[in-house]
Design a protein around this motif. Structure first.
Motif: not given
Length: 269
Positions: A38-62
């Motif tokens: 329920g609180e804000s947080g940070t997502l830190d992603v590091n990928v050498m090869s590939g695509s990253v898609k991030v979607i904001g939702t009502t989820t309480k987890d990642v």
């Protein structure tokens, strides 16, 4: 005594989660619980090869969905032995105090990630090759960097520093975080950013080999001569920067738009 042990175990799991996955040509899903739902947080992603898609939702987890694009390779043998196809990949996800890190050590295989996070989340995303970065419905501070690929932000709010070398940048903001500088830069590609019509900003724009367009009523400012004096030989040099400066709705925090080859488009919403 039993309840105390259980509570401590749950706390430890909530503070740090580390998972290694191996996939065989199918999607795998990893759910990372947050220490402070329920609180804000940070997502830190590091990928050498590939695509990253991030979607904001009502989820309480990642929630992370992982897939790997594998190319069909010619069957080979060695000393009469048949080679087995190696489609595995490794990914590690860890969480501490709502800071979620996602890393993959794969250098020669493409990994695609779709990550669902709470809408009020900050992002730090970095990729290099073979894919694009896309972000949807996020309200937070975003630092996004690519090398060979495009970056797309859709229906986001907050602030962003976006940079790629070879690729287009396209962003649509619903709301801007006040008094926060932003930057959108690429070398080869178009920069197309849509901002709220009520935006107050001082813009700094440069396109070496492209055109610049906007529908904002922008008050243009003159470039200030840059003075340089070398004390070792007494040489004095004055030059004019080839940036375009302007104020939107009276000015505000600095926004930088820059590319070398491609157009720059700044739209009002």
């Amino acid at each position: 005594m039993k309840s105390t042990i259980k509570k401590s175990t749950l706390l430890l799991v909530g503070l740090f989660i580390s998972c290694w996955l191996t996939a065989q040509n199918n999607n795998q899903e990893l759910v990372v619980p947050l220490s402070k739902p329920g609180e804000s947080g940070t997502l830190d992603v590091n990928v050498m090869s590939g695509s990253v898609k991030v979607i904001g939702t009502t989820t309480k987890d990642v929630a992370i969905t992982i897939s790997s694009d594998q190319k069909k390779v010619e069957e080979k043998t060695k000393d009469g032995l048949k080679r087995l196809p190696n489609h595995s990949f490794d990914l590690e996800a860890s969480e501490e105090n709502n800071y979620v890190e996602v890393n993959t050590s794969m250098l020669n295989r493409k990994v695609n990630l779709e990550i669902k996070v709470p809408q009020n989340f900050n992002l730090k995303i970095s990729t290099v090759n073979d894919g694009n970065i896309s972000v949807e419905n996020i309200n937070g501070e975003m630092e996004i960097e690519h090398v060979n690929g495009g970056i797309t932000l859709t229906d986001v709010s907050g602030s962003a520093v976006v940079n790629t070398t070879n690729g287009n940048i396209k962003a649509t903001f619903n709301k801007i975080k006040e008094n926060t500088p932003m930057s959108f830069t690429t070398f080869n590609g178009n920069v197309d950013v849509t901002l709220p019509s009520t935006l107050k900003a001082s813009v700094k724009i440069k396109s070496d080999m492209g055109e610049i367009f906007t529908d904002f009523d922008m008050t243009m400012k003159k470039s200030t001569p840059k003075e340089e004096k070398r004390t070792d030989n007494g040489v004095y040099k004055v030059s004019l920067e080839d940036w375009i400066y302007g104020d939107i709705n009276g000015g505000g925090p600095e926004m930088t738009f820059k590319n070398f080859q491609g157009d720059i488009i700044i739209r009002s919403k």
